[in-house]
Scaffold this motif. Structure first.
Motif, short mmCIF file in Angstrom:
data_model
loop_
_atom_site.label_atom_id
_atom_site.label_comp_id
_atom_site.label_asym_id
_atom_site.label_seq_id
_atom_site.Cartn_x
_atom_site.Cartn_y
_atom_site.Cartn_z
N LEU A 106 2.26 0.50 -21.90
CA LEU A 106 1.15 0.12 -22.97
C LEU A 106 -0.18 0.61 -22.77
N ARG A 107 -0.55 0.09 -21.46
CA ARG A 107 -1.95 0.53 -21.02
C ARG A 107 -2.17 1.87 -20.94
N ASP B 55 4.06 -3.04 -19.17
CA ASP B 55 2.77 -3.20 -19.30
C ASP B 55 1.80 -1.88 -19.19
N GLN B 56 2.46 -1.32 -17.98
CA GLN B 56 1.56 0.01 -17.73
C GLN B 56 1.76 1.16 -18.52
N VAL C 197 6.36 10.55 -13.33
CA VAL C 197 7.89 10.46 -12.72
C VAL C 197 8.37 9.18 -13.25
N PHE C 198 7.70 8.19 -13.02
CA PHE C 198 8.10 6.82 -13.31
C PHE C 198 6.81 5.95 -14.00
N PHE C 199 6.97 4.97 -14.39
CA PHE C 199 5.92 3.93 -14.69
C PHE C 199 5.82 2.77 -13.51
N GLY C 200 4.94 2.99 -12.81
CA GLY C 200 4.84 2.10 -11.61
C GLY C 200 3.70 1.25 -11.61
N ARG C 201 3.51 0.50 -10.75
CA ARG C 201 2.39 -0.41 -10.52
C ARG C 201 0.85 0.15 -10.80
N ARG C 202 1.02 1.23 -10.16
CA ARG C 202 -0.61 1.97 -10.18
C ARG C 202 -0.53 3.12 -11.16
N ASN D 290 7.32 -0.17 -15.46
CA ASN D 290 6.63 -1.34 -15.83
C ASN D 290 6.19 -0.97 -17.23
N GLU E 23 -3.99 3.87 -12.93
CA GLU E 23 -5.09 4.18 -12.10
C GLU E 23 -4.83 5.74 -11.68
N LYS F 223 -7.17 8.98 -12.26
CA LYS F 223 -7.95 9.76 -11.18
C LYS F 223 -7.44 11.15 -11.45
N PHE G 268 0.64 -1.18 0.16
CA PHE G 268 0.08 0.13 0.10
C PHE G 268 0.74 1.40 0.10
#
Lengths: 400, 288
Positions: B154-155, B151-152, B114-119, B149, B122, B126, B92
């Protein structure tokens, strides 16, 4: 003269009876007078004590100190409800406490930073995850000693002992795997690889991605036939057949799933996905996703109430509990508990009508009446209440 | 009478030493068992997943650092950071991949990725939903974004493209695979400006490259790093993660997204974001 004496005697008798009754009713109850299995046990991390709440009156009936700097993480009653078993994270110890007397009977040295654990159904052995040195302590609860310290894990976070007590499933938060241990010998029977972190394209991975978000908990179905392990990085749930210890299915769910929570009737597994604020509903018979619910952020727990007909999804990030109808999967209501509250974990009473929810930042426990969805605050339970458990809970207990 | 000279016999100790040396020589020619679990895992990953051809047998006698020195420079061994604060729940921790979100007036908005993280996806959704009224133009600042990340990335690009749009060609050991936008939502319509510099790398280059390839964004700033490899992350031991190069990304037609990094459509060295894009009413749309 005799008449005066008689009058005085009658007067004294009349006056003294209520006083006497008051003295009798003022005699405090001890914990031995309660149904221990129905009591709500609250672990307070920062005041290093346990608070016991009577669900019949929503009152605090006992505080049990555990010793300075204990910073307990998880506490639950053993199988017969007489002993509290507690991970004393701050002191690298595991405690066995007599609930009625409040006396610490055993203080057992473990590895570093013990957090979560599970015990065999006979209460004899506990398996404790030591997060800082990634070991598992096997504890003899009756004798109060560590039998083994098993290495080879990566932040062992979740533990589930089979209903027959033969095996324990251990999930690693710092790796994508679930280990299977024999509960008698402590031998590692199998390591199951689940999920992965995905692909990374970064010039400086040390800066942002030097950790793995693996598996919080291997959640057993009600009959223990399957374990559901959600992998946060991969966004999948692996379904493990516990008879063969093989993965029989892997389901793609949402972003950053937390862990699975099983409904009391065994029919559903609900998985909050903290990356996209949804909850996946899995039918355990077909092993398929049947619904995707929209909920909140930083979901730390799900409690079922009213015979499993309602699911309460705790959103730490929104300070809100989302209530869903488990027949229609529709949203019943949102319970905004407060502002900027860190809601932690909860326990459901044995009759399924109430939920006790720890709120760490305001040192409170909230009692939610599942019949009316009214919420009542029980303040000053202790500093930083982290979790609640009830031995005879109608919805499985959990910790985060 | 002269002494009888008998031929000398080797001393037993000397014979033993010779035999031991011979044994070591023979043993050294055979494959020694790998006793280090981390090294064993590293060799296994190289054998099964590494993008480039390498003679694994020649690596078996080397130490882990020596093996790493022989792999491509994008393959890293990273020490695991373990935050043991009691004030958070693992998983979290706030990520902070989206920052400095603000409205610029004239229907324009700005944010720093800043970077491509896990979230990140999302968090971006927001951030964009917080703008009222909704934006018609957005600058995404990718300066110093070292990637993250895959895949993030690309998404995120998918957010601005129609369903089914080709995104990138992924080249791994098994060959090439074309990746498509799989989302079903209608694409966002803001006019996009992506701000780059020499430290924009990897997934950030992928994100910008995909959007430029579809003429969906204007790139401004300075040429980027030019890192096109993709790594898979493996737990090597208690203390280390292995980021092993297992693929690289290309444009959907197989060309690189820029030969030596992405060249911006417009050079810009300043720091004034509001001058990067005109207010909405005055500008032609850069739609697909």
């Amino acid at each position: 003269m005799l008449r005066h004496v008689l009058t005085l005697g009658i007067f004294l008798a009349l006056v003294s009876t209520p006083l006497g009754s008051a003295r009798l009713s003022a005699q405090p109850k001890t914990l031995a007078d309660y149904d221990l299995k129905a009591l709500a046990i609250v672990v307070n991390r920062d005041s290093s004590d346990i608070t016991v709440i009577d669900p019949a009156t929503d009152t605090i009936i006992k505080r049990i100190p555990l010793g300075e700097y204990t910073n307990a993480h998880m506490a639950m009653l053993n199988h017969d409800g007489k002993k509290l078993i507690i991970s004393a994270t701050g002191r690298d110890r595991f405690l066995v406490v007599d609930l009625v007397t409040g006396q610490v009977e055993h203080t057992i040295v473990t590895g570093k930073a013990p957090e979560h654990f599970d015990a065999t159904p006979d209460g004899r052995r506990a398996f404790v995850g030591n997060m800082e040195d990634s070991t598992v302590s096997v504890i003899d609860v009756h004798e109060g000693r560590e039998l083994q310290r098993i290495t080879g894990f990566f932040e062992p976070h979740g533990f589930s002992v089979l209903p027959d007590g033969s095996k324990v499933y251990v999930s690693s938060l710092g790796a994508h795997e679930v280990a299977v241990l024999d509960t008698t010998s402590g031998r590692m029977l199998k390591r199951l690889a689940i999920g992965d972190v995905g692909r990374v394209a970064a010039r400086d991975p040390q800066r942002y991605l030097s950790s793995i978000k693996g598996i919080v908990n291997p959640t057993l179905t009600k009959d223990g036939a399957f374990a559901y392990a959600a992998d946060s990085d991969a966004g999948v749930v692996a379904i493990i057949d516990t008879r063969t210890d093989k993965i029989v299915k892997t389901l793609k769910i949402g972003e950053q799933p937390w862990r699975a929570y099983n409904s009391p009737d065994g029919r559903w597994m609900l998985v909050p996905n903290n990356g996209d604020s949804t909850v996946s509903v899995i039918d355990t018979t077909s092993q398929k996703i049947v619904a995707q619910l929209t909920a909140g952020t930083e979901m730390t727990g799900i409690n079922f109430a009213m015979g499993g007909s309602k699911a309460y999804v705790i959103s730490r990030g929104d300070s809100t509990v989302y209530v869903f109808d488990m027949k229609t999967f529709g949203l019943v209501t949102r319970l905004k508990i407060g502002t900027n509250l860190a809601l932690e974990t909860a326990a459901t009473t044995a009759d399924g009508t109430k939920i006790y929810l720890a709120s760490s930042t305001n040192d409170s426990v909230y009692a939610i009446d599942a019949r009316t969805d009214q919420v009542k605050q029980i303040a000053d339970v202790g500093r930083y209440p982290w979790g609640v458990s009830i031995l005879a809970a109608a919805s499985p207990n959990y910790c985060h | 009478m002269p002494a009888v000279v008998r031929p000398a016999r080797p001393h037993p100790v000397f014979l033993g030493v010779v035999l031991i040396l011979l044994g070591m020589l023979v043993g050294g020619c055979a494959r020694p068992p790998v006793s280090d679990p981390a090294k064993a895992e590293l060799l296994r990953q190289i054998r099964e997943a590494y993008l480039f051809d390498v003679d694994v047998v020649s690596l078996e006698l080397l130490s882990v650092p020596e093996i790493m020195a022989r792999l491509d420079p994008d393959t890293h061994l990273v020490e695991i950071r373990r935050r043991m604060s009691s004030d958070f729940i693992r998983g979290f921790e706030p990520e902070g991949s989206i920052a400095a979100v603000r409205a610029l007036g004239g229907g324009r908005g700005y944010l720093r990725l800043v970077f491509f993280g896990r979230r990140t996806l999302e968090d971006l959704r927001k951030a964009l939903s917080d703008f009222t009224p909704p934006l018609c133009a957005l600058t995404i600042d990718l300066r110093d974004n070292a990637g993250g990340n895959f895949d993030q990335a690309l998404r995120l690009a998918e957010l601005f493209l129609p369903p089914g749009a080709p995104l990138a060609l992924y080249e791994g050991r098994e060959g090439r695979a074309l990746l498509y936008a799989t989302g079903t939502a209608a694409p966002r319509q803001e006019r996009l400006t992506l701000w780059l510099n020499a430290r924009t790398a990897s997934s950030a280059e992928l994100f910008a490259g995909v959007l430029r390839w579809h003429h969906r964004a204007e790139l401004v700033g300075a040429p980027t790093t030019g890192k096109r490899t993709v790594q898979q992350v493996v737990r090597l031991d208690q203390a280390h993660l292995l980021f092993l190069t297992t693929g690289r990304f290309l444009a959907p037609d197989g060309s690189p997204f820029g030969v030596h990094g992405l060249m911006p459509d417009r050079a810009y060295e300043g720091d004034d974001v509001s001058s990067l894009m005109a207010p909405c009413a005055d500008t032609k749309s850069l739609g697909p």
